[in-house]
Structure formats: C-alpha cells, structure tokens
Scaffold this active site. Structure first.
Site, PDB file in Angstrom:
ATOM      1  N   ILE A 165      10.194  13.230  43.223  1.00 12.40           N
ATOM      2  CA  ILE A 165      11.172  13.065  42.029  1.00 12.40           C
ATOM      3  C   ILE A 165      10.522  13.290  40.625  1.00 12.40           C
ATOM      4  CG2 ILE A 165      12.918  11.593  40.696  1.00 12.40           C
ATOM      5  CD1 ILE A 165      13.538  10.536  43.659  1.00 12.40           C
TER       6      ILE A 165
ATOM      7  N   ARG B 128      13.052   2.377  40.984  1.00  9.85           N
ATOM      8  CA  ARG B 128      13.277   0.962  41.616  1.00  9.85           C
ATOM      9  C   ARG B 128      13.604  -0.144  40.151  1.00  9.85           C
ATOM     10  NH1 ARG B 128      14.618   3.602  44.807  1.00  9.85           N
ATOM     11  NH2 ARG B 128      13.873   3.595  47.222  1.00  9.85           N
TER      12      ARG B 128
ATOM     13  N   ASP C 236      -0.222   8.536  37.703  1.00 13.29           N
ATOM     14  CA  ASP C 236      -0.031   8.279  38.953  1.00 13.29           C
ATOM     15  C   ASP C 236      -1.480   7.854  39.965  1.00 13.29           C
ATOM     16  OD1 ASP C 236       2.419   9.166  41.424  1.00 13.29           O
ATOM     17  OD2 ASP C 236       0.040   9.280  42.326  1.00 13.29           O
TER      18      ASP C 236
ATOM     19  N   ASP D  62      19.512   3.558  36.148  1.00 12.03           N
ATOM     20  CA  ASP D  62      20.194   3.841  37.339  1.00 12.03           C
ATOM     21  C   ASP D  62      20.079   2.561  38.319  1.00 12.03           C
ATOM     22  OD1 ASP D  62      21.968   5.278  39.174  1.00 12.03           O
ATOM     23  OD2 ASP D  62      20.213   5.544  40.263  1.00 12.03           O
TER      24      ASP D  62
ATOM     25  N   GLU E  86      21.363  -6.084  42.367  1.00 11.92           N
ATOM     26  CA  GLU E  86      22.308  -5.084  42.235  1.00 11.92           C
ATOM     27  C   GLU E  86      23.375  -5.784  43.326  1.00 11.92           C
ATOM     28  OE1 GLU E  86      20.835  -1.389  43.751  1.00 11.92           O
ATOM     29  OE2 GLU E  86      19.724  -0.975  41.683  1.00 11.92           O
TER      30      GLU E  86
ATOM     31  N   HIS F 171      23.307   2.802  40.449  1.00  7.35           N
ATOM     32  CA  HIS F 171      22.582   3.343  41.531  1.00  7.35           C
ATOM     33  C   HIS F 171      22.935   4.681  42.391  1.00  7.35           C
ATOM     34  CE1 HIS F 171      19.215   1.879  44.408  1.00  7.35           C
ATOM     35  NE2 HIS F 171      19.056   3.172  44.324  1.00  7.35           N
TER      36      HIS F 171
END
Length: 323
Positions: free
Chosen positions: A160, A235, A179, A259, A264, A283
């Site tokens: 992504i 996340r 990363d 998102d 949740e 989400h």
C-alpha cells in the site's frame, strides 16, 4: 482425511455452494461458519476436526491459545484480509500451525482513498460543500494548498505504501519514506524522526505490533512541521488518538484523515468526533468491488493449493515457528 473448513469470517456472498464450486475435488468437504454474534467456545467440537480455519476480523473474537489447542488437525489459519490481528500468530507457530494473510488485494483501493483524503484536507472539500449548501458562494475561507507543493512522508512501505508513492509521484510532490526494510531503489529513505520532522503530510501504512503501538505520540507529533497533516489507513493503534486531538486543538496538526482507530467502532466519547478538521471513515478505505474480487480470487487460489497438498502462500509466522 476429510477437509473441514471452519470460518470465523462472515462469508457474506461467498456461499458454501461457491466454496464447493471452487473446490470440486472435495465432494465430502465440510463447512462450518461461526457467526459474528456466536461464542467460539460453543464450537470446540467443530474445531477439533478443522483442517482449515478462516480467521475472524474482529479482535474481540481473536483466536488465542485456548482455541488453538482445540484444533489439533489444523493445517492453515487463513486471514481473509491483509491484517491478521484476529489470530495469535506466534502461539499458532508454536503449535506448528501456519497463519497466512492476503496481501495486496486492496492496495489500489486504500492508496486511492489515501490520496483522496489528502486532497480533501488540502482543498477543504467539506467546507466548500457546506458553503454552497448553506447558500453561500465565493472562495473566501477556502484557500487551500497544492499537493504538488507538499513533502509527503510515508511510514511503512509495503504494497500500500508503494502504491501511495506512485500516485503522489504523479502529482509532482516529494516523497520520503521510513521503513525498516528498504524495498524500492531510488526512493529517499529516512529515519523515523527525520521523516516526521520533514513531512507536510504524514501518511501511515504500518502493521500493528509492540514496536508500532502508540508510535505517533505527543512527542513525535511535536516534531511534525507546524500545520502539517496526518493520514492513517493502516492500523488505528499506531496513533495516540488523545495526543492527536490535542495537537489538532493547538494547531500543531492542521487536519487528519482517519480510516482506522484504536477502538472500533469509534467510541462516542472520542475527542476526534465532531471536528471540522478531521475526516472520519469507518475502516472502509479498502472496500471496492475490484478489491473484493481480488480477495476472492486469492482466497480460492490459496484454499485450492492447500487442499492439494501445496504449501500456503503469504505465511506470516514462519519466523516465529523457526524460533
């Protein structure tokens, strides 16, 4: 040994008939679905003969050690998603059970949403809509920013993150990446703190683990250039949401698009609710027709491989098993 698929994942329109259609070599296939309102503890007998388990998406129904011990014949626990929070993959590895996910099926969908969220924040879409809807007109109060003028920091550069970078490249913005495992030559990789401290827009595409939980906290948010933006379609737990709300209140962060959330559905008392400077999404960034089609293709291909005696793809707990 007869195959027995036990699904914690709500099959929706992936019907039992469709599973059988894609597994024609298994006329005696047994399928058990554990509904999302049912207690998995009531299905220990079914788990005792399960050979393939489709993992739950809900963390509240997570497959932990007790359920893992109840499935001695299991050859695969398959997450029907990119994330695999619904299973204790380390404990599964200790019991010799591989856990696999379905990476990449919704990378384009999430990347599209991410870039759209950036434009929403930069160009004040919601405020413009409200002005016209309320009978107003004109550009006053709607002066935005060009995405091409932004420096976009990407935390997490998997499928992504890379898809987001390709889209941002098309706008002409500068992309910097953090990363732990650089994967694309030619990208500008920086440390975590350098990435945050030099990004006008920070977008998060990180897994949730002990290292990343609460990563974007008050201290790290304070290093973001004042008036920067935060986007999270990875996340929820990687952001300290209370700290983010305070940063929004102070103007340190000009806006956020989220998102995913630590809890949740988002609690009614969340300080992120009711704000004009925050875009909230349930989400659903990865939910498109095309993504769902790819998910089905990957799932059926994986199940076919496993029942035919092949090793499952995309196993996420091989390292833990080796340890």
């Amino acid at each position: 040994m007869a195959e027995h698929i036990v699904s914690f994942y709500h099959l929706n329109d992936i019907t039992e008939a469709e599973l059988r259609k894609h597994l024609p070599e298994l006329p005696d296939l047994r399928i058990t679905e554990i509904g999302d309102t049912e207690d998995p503890q009531d299905y220990l007998n079914e788990l005792s003969t399960a050979t393939i388990v489709l993992a739950p998406l809900e963390k509240e129904r997570r497959i932990g050690t007790e359920l893992l011990d109840a499935m001695p014949r299991c050859r695969l626990i398959q997450s029907v998603a990119v994330g695999f929070d619904g299973v204790d993959h380390v404990a599964a590895a200790e019991r010799g059970i591989p856990v696999a996910n379905l990476p990449g099926f919704n990378a384009d969908a999430v990347a599209d949403w991410t870039v759209g969220a950036m434009l929403y924040l930069l160009r004040h879409y919601a405020a413009g809509h409200r002005k016209v809807n309320d009978g107003g007109w004109g550009p006053e109060g709607l002066r935005g920013r060009d995405l091409s003028a932004m420096r976009v920091g990407i935390l997490g550069f998997g499928n992504i993150g890379r898809a987001v970078a390709r889209r941002i490249d098309g706008f002409g913005a500068r992309v910097v990446v953090h990363d732990p495992a650089p994967s694309e030559p030619g990208r500008e990789y920086l440390s975590l703190r350098e990435t945050v401290a030099t990004s006008d827009i920070l977008t998060l595409h990180l897994p949730l683990n002990p290292t990343t939980r609460g990563l974007l906290d008050e201290e790290l948010l304070a290093t973001l250039p004042r008036g920067g933006y935060v986007v999270n379609a990875g996340r929820g737990g990687v952001i300290d949401e209370a700290a983010l709300a305070r940063a929004l209140d102070s103007g340190q962060v000009a806006g956020a698009a989220l998102d995913v959330f630590t809890e949740e559905p988002l609690p009614e008392v969340s300080p992120l609710r009711g704000r004009s400077d925050v875009l909230l999404n349930p989400h659903a960034a990865g939910v498109t027709r095309e993504a769902y089609h790819k998910l089905r293709e990957q799932l059926f291909a994986t199940l076919t491989d496993v029942v035919n005696g092949q090793e499952p793809l995309n196993v996420v707990n091989r390292t833990a098993a080796a340890g």
